[in-house]
Design a protein around this motif. Structure first.
Motif, PDB file in Angstrom:
ATOM      1  N   SER A  98       0.858  -1.179   0.000  1.00 44.10           N
ATOM      2  CA  SER A  98       0.000   0.000   0.000  1.00 44.10           C
ATOM      3  C   SER A  98       0.895   1.230   0.000  1.00 44.10           C
ATOM      4  N   ILE A 102      -3.069   3.494  -2.017  1.00 45.09           N
ATOM      5  CA  ILE A 102      -3.481   2.554  -3.062  1.00 45.09           C
ATOM      6  C   ILE A 102      -2.878   1.194  -2.751  1.00 45.09           C
ATOM      7  N   GLN A 103      -3.735   0.180  -2.542  1.00 41.58           N
ATOM      8  CA  GLN A 103      -3.254  -1.176  -2.293  1.00 41.58           C
ATOM      9  C   GLN A 103      -3.034  -1.876  -3.624  1.00 41.58           C
ATOM     10  N   THR A 104      -1.836  -2.411  -3.808  1.00 34.44           N
ATOM     11  CA  THR A 104      -1.460  -3.064  -5.053  1.00 34.44           C
ATOM     12  C   THR A 104      -1.006  -4.487  -4.779  1.00 34.44           C
ATOM     13  N   SER A 106       0.929  -7.524  -6.611  1.00 32.49           N
ATOM     14  CA  SER A 106       1.788  -7.665  -7.792  1.00 32.49           C
ATOM     15  C   SER A 106       2.504  -9.006  -7.821  1.00 32.49           C
ATOM     16  N   SER A 124       0.231  -6.244 -12.040  1.00 35.21           N
ATOM     17  CA  SER A 124      -0.299  -5.749 -10.777  1.00 35.21           C
ATOM     18  C   SER A 124      -1.779  -5.416 -10.891  1.00 35.21           C
ATOM     19  N   ASN A 126      -4.523  -2.893  -8.764  1.00 34.30           N
ATOM     20  CA  ASN A 126      -4.738  -1.856  -7.756  1.00 34.30           C
ATOM     21  C   ASN A 126      -6.161  -1.962  -7.239  1.00 34.30           C
ATOM     22  N   ALA A 129      -7.722   2.080  -7.185  1.00 32.76           N
ATOM     23  CA  ALA A 129      -7.092   3.014  -8.114  1.00 32.76           C
ATOM     24  C   ALA A 129      -7.966   4.250  -8.304  1.00 32.76           C
ATOM     25  N   SER A 135      -6.928  -0.338 -13.173  1.00 33.56           N
ATOM     26  CA  SER A 135      -6.754  -1.171 -11.982  1.00 33.56           C
ATOM     27  C   SER A 135      -5.803  -2.340 -12.238  1.00 33.56           C
TER      28      SER A 135
END
Length: 180
Positions: A98, A102-104, A106, A124, A126, A129, A135
């Protein structure tokens, strides 16, 4: 490039770099140390042949080791998951991080030679987003060793497009500027 766009680009780069740092859980898998000197890093979106961002990173053995050890606590605070494993062709990393709210999630595949050239294929997703930001993304980071760092560069310096320069060792200062 505006300051806001530079900050967003730097945050995106930081998220991508964080996802390639090795996890420190047991058993630890560490990426090899890159050859000291100036590395050119090009970000290519999936299906593109022209980089959308090219930067240069001056590094030495100490800075490269610091990126995977001293910055790991930062990665732990930004990433709830960060697992690196050795594969038949290189390394694989799965991360959930994060950055800037924004939590990603990947997945990265790392191949090549850390003395001359390597690539990192990143996919990845998001979770949150902002409007206008896709996203799901896929990109490749291509890195190649250029030689010795320039006289005005010190290990950790990253030269971004447009002459924007930052030092990866100052990343802790950047964390305070990003929204939570």
């Amino acid at each position: 490039m505006t300051r806001a766009l530079k900050a967003i680009s730097a945050a995106g780069l930081l998220a991508a770099l964080l996802s390639t740092l090795p996890a420190r859980a047991e058993p630890a898998v560490e990426l090899p140390t890159r050859k000291a000197g100036l590395w050119e890093l090009s970000m290519l979106p999936a299906g593109e042949t022209t980089p959308n961002m090219t930067m240069q990173h001056c590094t030495d053995e100490s800075t490269d080791k610091q990126m995977s050890s001293s910055f790991s606590p930062m990665a732990k605070s930004a990433c709830s998951k960060n697992e690196t494993v050795k594969t038949a062709t290189g390394y694989s990393t799965d991360a959930v991080c994060s950055v800037a709210g924004i939590q990603t999630t990947s997945h990265s595949e790392i191949t090549g030679d850390f003395n001359a050239a390597y690539s990192v294929k990143i996919t990845s997703h998001n979770e949150s987003a902002p409007a206008g930001v896709p996203s799901d993304t896929a990109m490749t980071l291509q890195a190649k060793w250029l030689g010795a760092c320039k006289a005005d560069q010190k290990p950790g310096d990253i030269m971004m497009p447009g002459g924007f320069k930052m030092n990866i060792k100052d990343v802790e200062k950047l964390k305070g500027l990003l929204p939570r």
